[in-house]
Design a protein around this motif. Sequence first.
Motif, mmCIF file in Angstrom:
data_model
loop_
_atom_site.group_PDB
_atom_site.id
_atom_site.type_symbol
_atom_site.label_atom_id
_atom_site.label_comp_id
_atom_site.label_asym_id
_atom_site.label_seq_id
_atom_site.Cartn_x
_atom_site.Cartn_y
_atom_site.Cartn_z
ATOM 1 N N PHE A 67 0.486 5.488 0.044
ATOM 2 C CA PHE A 67 -0.298 6.718 0.108
ATOM 3 C C PHE A 67 0.629 7.872 -0.267
ATOM 4 O O PHE A 67 1.636 8.078 0.402
ATOM 5 C CB PHE A 67 -0.836 6.963 1.523
ATOM 6 N N ARG A 68 0.294 8.618 -1.302
ATOM 7 C CA ARG A 68 1.081 9.803 -1.658
ATOM 8 C C ARG A 68 0.468 10.986 -0.928
ATOM 9 O O ARG A 68 -0.727 11.251 -1.028
ATOM 10 C CB ARG A 68 1.081 10.018 -3.167
ATOM 11 N N HIS A 69 1.296 11.693 -0.172
ATOM 12 C CA HIS A 69 0.831 12.739 0.752
ATOM 13 C C HIS A 69 1.593 14.021 0.457
ATOM 14 O O HIS A 69 2.805 13.987 0.257
ATOM 15 C CB HIS A 69 1.102 12.262 2.186
ATOM 16 N N GLN B 5 -2.648 -2.139 3.719
ATOM 17 C CA GLN B 5 -3.501 -0.947 3.666
ATOM 18 C C GLN B 5 -3.824 -0.423 5.063
ATOM 19 O O GLN B 5 -3.767 0.777 5.308
ATOM 20 C CB GLN B 5 -4.797 -1.237 2.900
ATOM 21 N N HIS C 92 -2.974 0.224 -3.781
ATOM 22 C CA HIS C 92 -2.947 -0.955 -2.915
ATOM 23 C C HIS C 92 -3.153 -2.193 -3.774
ATOM 24 O O HIS C 92 -3.981 -2.196 -4.681
ATOM 25 C CB HIS C 92 -4.057 -0.894 -1.851
ATOM 26 N N GLU D 91 -2.465 16.436 3.057
ATOM 27 C CA GLU D 91 -3.463 15.383 2.862
ATOM 28 C C GLU D 91 -2.969 14.356 1.850
ATOM 29 O O GLU D 91 -2.015 14.602 1.106
ATOM 30 C CB GLU D 91 -4.785 15.990 2.365
ATOM 31 N N VAL D 92 -3.659 13.223 1.815
ATOM 32 C CA VAL D 92 -3.382 12.179 0.840
ATOM 33 C C VAL D 92 -3.897 12.647 -0.517
ATOM 34 O O VAL D 92 -5.046 13.080 -0.627
ATOM 35 C CB VAL D 92 -4.049 10.846 1.254
ATOM 36 N N ASP E 132 -3.000 10.708 -3.516
ATOM 37 C CA ASP E 132 -3.111 9.540 -4.389
ATOM 38 C C ASP E 132 -2.872 8.299 -3.545
ATOM 39 O O ASP E 132 -2.324 8.388 -2.431
ATOM 40 C CB ASP E 132 -2.093 9.625 -5.531
ATOM 41 N N PHE E 133 -3.257 7.138 -4.078
ATOM 42 C CA PHE E 133 -3.206 5.914 -3.294
ATOM 43 C C PHE E 133 -3.115 4.716 -4.221
ATOM 44 O O PHE E 133 -3.713 4.708 -5.295
ATOM 45 C CB PHE E 133 -4.467 5.818 -2.428
ATOM 46 N N VAL F 276 -0.079 6.874 7.991
ATOM 47 C CA VAL F 276 -0.458 8.209 7.486
ATOM 48 C C VAL F 276 -0.909 9.091 8.649
ATOM 49 O O VAL F 276 -0.453 10.228 8.798
ATOM 50 C CB VAL F 276 -1.569 8.124 6.414
ATOM 51 N N ALA G 88 0.867 -1.182 0.000
ATOM 52 C CA ALA G 88 0.000 0.000 0.000
ATOM 53 C C ALA G 88 0.900 1.226 0.000
ATOM 54 O O ALA G 88 1.889 1.278 0.739
ATOM 55 C CB ALA G 88 -0.920 0.014 1.215
ATOM 56 N N ALA H 150 -2.390 3.111 6.376
ATOM 57 C CA ALA H 150 -3.352 4.162 6.746
ATOM 58 C C ALA H 150 -3.073 4.672 8.161
ATOM 59 O O ALA H 150 -3.137 5.883 8.419
ATOM 60 C CB ALA H 150 -4.782 3.635 6.630
#
Length: 173
Positions: free
Chosen positions: A24-26, A146, A36, A30-31, A33-34, A153, A22, A150
Motif C-alpha cells: 500500500f503506497r500511503h 493483503q 497485491h 491516505e492510501v 496506490d496499491f 495501514v 501486498a 491493510a
Amino acid sequence: MYAIVDIETTGGGGNARITEIAVFRHNGVEVVDFFHSLINPEIFIPPFITRLTGIDNLMVQDAPTFSEVQDAVRQLTLDAWFVAHNAKFDYGFLKKEFGALDEYFQRDLLCTVQLSRKIFPGLKSYSLGNLCESLQILIENRHRAQGDAAATVKLFELLLQNDLQKLIPMDYA
C-alpha cells in the motif's frame, strides 16, 4: 511517502521464498496506490505454512514469479519509507529476491513493532494480532499479505495520529 508492505513466505529459513505480497503506497494521509499478488515461489510450500496462511502449491502454480511483479514492487516502494510489522523480515525477503535478479534494493525502514512500543507503551504484546486487538483494528484474512498489510495501514495511521514525539519522519530524505 510510505510503502506499507506485507509478504507471506515458504518459511523463515535461508532458502525460503515469497508466496504473496501486498504493498500500500500511503502519503501520510491516505492510501494512494496499491499492489497485491500471489507469487509462484518456484519451490515447495511446506504443509505447516499452508495451514498458517492457507496458501498451497496449487494456488501459486500459475501465479507470476517475483521477477514478473518486480516492476510494480519497485515502483510502489520507490522514494518511500519501507513500513512493515517486523520490517526487517519483509525487507530481507525483498532484498534477497531483487538480489537474485542482480539488482541492489535499498529502502529506509520503519518498523511498526518498534514504533508501537514507543508510541503505545505498556501493552502486553506487540504481535500484529494482539496489537490490533488492543487498538480495536479489525484484521481480515489474517496471515495473508493483503489482510495483514491493510491492518498495518490502519495501525500506521494510528501511529501517525499519536506520534507526539515525532518519531515518524514526515518527509522522505
